[in-house]
Motif scaffolding. Structure first.
Motif, PDB file in Angstrom:
ATOM      1  N   TYR A 146      32.883   2.829 -10.214  1.00  0.00           N
ATOM      2  CA  TYR A 146      31.914   1.893  -9.661  1.00  0.00           C
ATOM      3  C   TYR A 146      32.185   1.657  -8.174  1.00  0.00           C
ATOM      4  CZ  TYR A 146      31.228   0.817 -14.630  1.00  0.00           C
ATOM      5  OH  TYR A 146      30.994   0.892 -15.982  1.00  0.00           O
ATOM      6  N   GLU A 147      33.477   1.468  -7.839  1.00  0.00           N
ATOM      7  CA  GLU A 147      33.823   1.196  -6.447  1.00  0.00           C
ATOM      8  C   GLU A 147      33.490   2.381  -5.562  1.00  0.00           C
ATOM      9  OE1 GLU A 147      37.917   0.199  -6.565  1.00  0.00           O
ATOM     10  OE2 GLU A 147      37.624  -1.681  -7.689  1.00  0.00           O
ATOM     11  N   ALA A 148      33.761   3.588  -6.044  1.00  0.00           N
ATOM     12  CA  ALA A 148      33.432   4.778  -5.257  1.00  0.00           C
ATOM     13  C   ALA A 148      31.927   4.916  -5.075  1.00  0.00           C
ATOM     14  CB  ALA A 148      33.995   6.024  -5.945  1.00  0.00           C
ATOM     15  N   ALA A 149      31.174   4.601  -6.124  1.00  0.00           N
ATOM     16  CA  ALA A 149      29.718   4.692  -6.031  1.00  0.00           C
ATOM     17  C   ALA A 149      29.168   3.679  -5.035  1.00  0.00           C
ATOM     18  CB  ALA A 149      29.100   4.479  -7.409  1.00  0.00           C
ATOM     19  N   ARG A 150      29.712   2.472  -5.033  1.00  0.00           N
ATOM     20  CA  ARG A 150      29.241   1.461  -4.085  1.00  0.00           C
ATOM     21  C   ARG A 150      29.573   1.850  -2.645  1.00  0.00           C
ATOM     22  NH1 ARG A 150      31.355  -1.884  -8.255  1.00  0.00           N
ATOM     23  NH2 ARG A 150      29.672  -2.910  -9.426  1.00  0.00           N
ATOM     24  N   ILE A 151      30.746   2.451  -2.451  1.00  0.00           N
ATOM     25  CA  ILE A 151      31.112   2.910  -1.105  1.00  0.00           C
ATOM     26  C   ILE A 151      30.128   3.975  -0.619  1.00  0.00           C
ATOM     27  CG2 ILE A 151      32.872   4.159   0.209  1.00  0.00           C
ATOM     28  CD1 ILE A 151      34.974   2.751  -1.508  1.00  0.00           C
ATOM     29  N   ASP A 152      29.666   4.814  -1.559  1.00  0.00           N
ATOM     30  CA  ASP A 152      28.691   5.853  -1.214  1.00  0.00           C
ATOM     31  C   ASP A 152      27.281   5.319  -1.081  1.00  0.00           C
ATOM     32  OD1 ASP A 152      30.676   7.736  -1.177  1.00  0.00           O
ATOM     33  OD2 ASP A 152      30.367   8.397  -3.252  1.00  0.00           O
ATOM     34  N   GLY A 153      27.111   4.012  -1.293  1.00  0.00           N
ATOM     35  CA  GLY A 153      25.804   3.408  -1.099  1.00  0.00           C
ATOM     36  C   GLY A 153      24.923   3.365  -2.328  1.00  0.00           C
ATOM     37  N   ALA A 154      25.494   3.561  -3.515  1.00  0.00           N
ATOM     38  CA  ALA A 154      24.692   3.544  -4.742  1.00  0.00           C
ATOM     39  C   ALA A 154      24.273   2.117  -5.072  1.00  0.00           C
ATOM     40  CB  ALA A 154      25.486   4.133  -5.899  1.00  0.00           C
ATOM     41  N   SER A 155      23.056   1.968  -5.552  1.00  0.00           N
ATOM     42  CA  SER A 155      22.553   0.665  -5.966  1.00  0.00           C
ATOM     43  C   SER A 155      23.000   0.367  -7.388  1.00  0.00           C
ATOM     44  CB  SER A 155      21.027   0.640  -5.882  1.00  0.00           C
ATOM     45  OG  SER A 155      20.470   1.585  -6.795  1.00  0.00           O
ATOM     46  N   GLY A 156      22.749  -0.868  -7.828  1.00  0.00           N
ATOM     47  CA  GLY A 156      23.111  -1.234  -9.204  1.00  0.00           C
ATOM     48  C   GLY A 156      22.371  -0.400 -10.226  1.00  0.00           C
ATOM     49  N   TRP A 157      21.100  -0.101  -9.950  1.00  0.00           N
ATOM     50  CA  TRP A 157      20.313   0.726 -10.867  1.00  0.00           C
ATOM     51  C   TRP A 157      20.879   2.140 -10.940  1.00  0.00           C
ATOM     52  CZ3 TRP A 157      17.013   0.450 -14.673  1.00  0.00           C
ATOM     53  CH2 TRP A 157      16.269   1.575 -15.031  1.00  0.00           C
ATOM     54  N   GLN A 158      21.294   2.705  -9.816  1.00  0.00           N
ATOM     55  CA  GLN A 158      21.870   4.049  -9.808  1.00  0.00           C
ATOM     56  C   GLN A 158      23.207   4.087 -10.535  1.00  0.00           C
ATOM     57  OE1 GLN A 158      21.801   4.597  -5.526  1.00  0.00           O
ATOM     58  NE2 GLN A 158      20.077   6.049  -5.674  1.00  0.00           N
ATOM     59  N   ILE A 159      23.988   3.027 -10.387  1.00  0.00           N
ATOM     60  CA  ILE A 159      25.262   2.968 -11.123  1.00  0.00           C
ATOM     61  C   ILE A 159      25.009   2.916 -12.618  1.00  0.00           C
ATOM     62  CG2 ILE A 159      27.279   1.514 -11.586  1.00  0.00           C
ATOM     63  CD1 ILE A 159      27.253   0.723  -8.644  1.00  0.00           C
ATOM     64  N   ALA A 160      23.999   2.145 -13.018  1.00  0.00           N
ATOM     65  CA  ALA A 160      23.693   2.016 -14.445  1.00  0.00           C
ATOM     66  C   ALA A 160      23.187   3.323 -15.036  1.00  0.00           C
ATOM     67  CB  ALA A 160      22.670   0.909 -14.652  1.00  0.00           C
ATOM     68  N   THR A 161      22.317   4.026 -14.310  1.00  0.00           N
ATOM     69  CA  THR A 161      21.680   5.225 -14.861  1.00  0.00           C
ATOM     70  C   THR A 161      22.525   6.486 -14.692  1.00  0.00           C
ATOM     71  OG1 THR A 161      20.464   5.509 -12.774  1.00  0.00           O
ATOM     72  CG2 THR A 161      19.371   4.297 -14.568  1.00  0.00           C
ATOM     73  N   ARG A 162      23.363   6.544 -13.654  1.00  0.00           N
ATOM     74  CA  ARG A 162      24.098   7.773 -13.361  1.00  0.00           C
ATOM     75  C   ARG A 162      25.575   7.713 -13.728  1.00  0.00           C
ATOM     76  NH1 ARG A 162      21.550   9.742  -7.514  1.00  0.00           N
ATOM     77  NH2 ARG A 162      19.351   9.651  -8.182  1.00  0.00           N
ATOM     78  N   ILE A 163      26.080   6.514 -13.985  1.00  0.00           N
ATOM     79  CA  ILE A 163      27.497   6.395 -14.372  1.00  0.00           C
ATOM     80  C   ILE A 163      27.624   5.793 -15.764  1.00  0.00           C
ATOM     81  CG2 ILE A 163      29.707   5.299 -13.841  1.00  0.00           C
ATOM     82  CD1 ILE A 163      29.010   5.416 -10.909  1.00  0.00           C
ATOM     83  N   LYS A 164      26.984   4.661 -15.974  1.00  0.00           N
ATOM     84  CA  LYS A 164      27.158   3.976 -17.259  1.00  0.00           C
ATOM     85  C   LYS A 164      26.498   4.726 -18.410  1.00  0.00           C
ATOM     86  CE  LYS A 164      27.791  -0.730 -15.514  1.00  0.00           C
ATOM     87  NZ  LYS A 164      27.354  -2.144 -15.606  1.00  0.00           N
ATOM     88  N   LEU A 165      25.229   5.078 -18.277  1.00  0.00           N
ATOM     89  CA  LEU A 165      24.526   5.730 -19.384  1.00  0.00           C
ATOM     90  C   LEU A 165      25.153   7.061 -19.793  1.00  0.00           C
ATOM     91  CD1 LEU A 165      20.747   4.986 -18.674  1.00  0.00           C
ATOM     92  CD2 LEU A 165      22.247   3.965 -20.385  1.00  0.00           C
ATOM     93  N   PRO A 166      25.519   7.945 -18.853  1.00  0.00           N
ATOM     94  CA  PRO A 166      26.157   9.199 -19.289  1.00  0.00           C
ATOM     95  C   PRO A 166      27.477   8.993 -20.024  1.00  0.00           C
ATOM     96  CG  PRO A 166      25.346   9.408 -17.041  1.00  0.00           C
ATOM     97  CD  PRO A 166      25.239   7.968 -17.402  1.00  0.00           C
ATOM     98  N   ASN A 167      28.168   7.900 -19.718  1.00  0.00           N
ATOM     99  CA  ASN A 167      29.477   7.669 -20.331  1.00  0.00           C
ATOM    100  C   ASN A 167      29.404   6.951 -21.669  1.00  0.00           C
ATOM    101  OD1 ASN A 167      31.965   8.407 -18.484  1.00  0.00           O
ATOM    102  ND2 ASN A 167      30.338   7.687 -17.107  1.00  0.00           N
ATOM    103  N   VAL A 168      28.214   6.589 -22.111  1.00  0.00           N
ATOM    104  CA  VAL A 168      28.081   5.952 -23.428  1.00  0.00           C
ATOM    105  C   VAL A 168      27.330   6.862 -24.400  1.00  0.00           C
ATOM    106  CG1 VAL A 168      28.152   3.618 -22.486  1.00  0.00           C
ATOM    107  CG2 VAL A 168      25.944   4.744 -22.812  1.00  0.00           C
ATOM    108  N   ARG A 169      27.194   8.149 -24.077  1.00  0.00           N
ATOM    109  CA  ARG A 169      26.470   9.051 -24.962  1.00  0.00           C
ATOM    110  C   ARG A 169      27.161   9.189 -26.307  1.00  0.00           C
ATOM    111  NH1 ARG A 169      25.347  14.405 -21.516  1.00  0.00           N
ATOM    112  NH2 ARG A 169      27.582  14.106 -21.162  1.00  0.00           N
TER     113      ARG A 169
END
Length: 314
Positions: A206-229
């Protein structure tokens, strides 16, 4: 000339033997109870599925006594050729298509909200969502039958007051009414599965994604959802297997809706067959119904294993 040496097997010390005996002693109560309530009933069901109660003896005026007669695969033939059985399976499949995806989506959404930084007092929300699961299924069904009853239900009366007349026991709605009960009961349970998977994700991502400028929606769809498959697949399997055992909801709702037959679901058919209210009756045909449904559950488990393997390979 070559010499072959074999490593000597280490001998167990007295302390190791005592530890092994202690471990077996602690495991013995569970093993005995597991065999009594799970293993032995399975073998008994398989055994009884090859027998059927028939009447022998008696004369021209009837009489005789019921005896268990070996009939081979006739009970399974009866189940597989029964229109009532396949009608019940069809209802269960329709029920699954309605209820399972809806429940999984709601459970995932609740888990995502609780895992976010927006929600405070997470313990209270988590307990509140999980609490319906702690209520026994029969009790939950009784509560919802009261809420569905048009004569006393505050929900029905409230909707009628604003011009919406609904009959939760009508032929086209009753299956959705059952799905609502199950969704209310088990959404919190599945939410905990998703929440555990979300909390296992390293926060460094999450911290790396925020540093890269990712929004909360992008974190949810590109990090959280793939990791709960994997959690989603597990939750889906447990939910599908649970729908195969659909029993409490239609059985309780039958008291208020005579249109729900004794063969409405396969599990209702099995119970009423074992009680002799359906023909042929007895433990044999009922066991055959249960075994066929167990085989269907096993097929679904195999499909789940294949899907999980494919997902993990990606």
């Amino acid at each position: 000339m070559t010499a072959t040496t074999h490593a000597a097997k280490p001998k167990c010390t007295d302390a190791q033997r005592r530890e092994n005996r202690t471990g077996w002693a602690f495991m013995a109560p569970f093993g005995i109870l597991f065999a009594i309530v799970f293993i032995i009933p399975i073998f008994y069901a398989i055994y009884s599925s090859f027998f059927r109660q028939v009447t022998e003896g008696g004369g021209a005026y009837g009489g005789g006594e019921l005896v268990n007669k070996f009939v081979g695969f006739q009970n399974f033939e009866y189940v597989l050729t029964s229109g009532n059985f396949w009608s019940g399976v069809g209802r269960v499949l329709i029920y699954t298509l309605i209820q399972v995806p809806l429940m999984i989506i709601i459970a995932l959404a609740l888990a995502m909200v609780i895992d976010s930084f927006v929600v405070k007092h997470i313990t209270g929300f988590r307990l509140g969502y999980f609490l319906p699961y702690a209520i026994p299924g029969v009790v939950a069904s009784i509560i919802w039958v009261y809420l569905y009853n048009g004569q006393i239900s505050p929900i029905v009366k409230g909707l009628a007051a604003i011009g919406i007349n609904v009959d939760f026991f009508s032929k086209n709605v009753v299956l959705a009414s059952m799905a609502n009960i199950t969704t209310w009961t088990f959404t919190g349970y599945n939410m905990l599965i998703f929440l555990a998977a979300l909390q296992a994700i390293p926060h460094e991502l999450y911290e790396a994604a925020r540093i890269d400028g990712a929004s909360g929606w992008q974190i949810a769809t590109r990090i959280k959802l793939p990791n709960v498959r994997s959690a989603a697949l597990l939750s889906m399997l447990l939910s599908i297997v649970g729908t195969i055992q659909l029993f409490n909801e239609p059985q309780i709702m039958q008291t208020a809706d005579p249109g729900i037959s004794k063969t409405y679901t396969p599990m209702m058919m099995a119970m009423n067959t074992s009680q002799g209210t359906l023909t042929p009756g007895g433990d044999g045909p009922a066991s055959a119904v249960a075994i066929v449904m167990a085989l269907i559950a096993g097929i679904l488990a195999m499909i789940y294993a294949l899907v999980e393997r494919k997902v993990n390979e990606q």
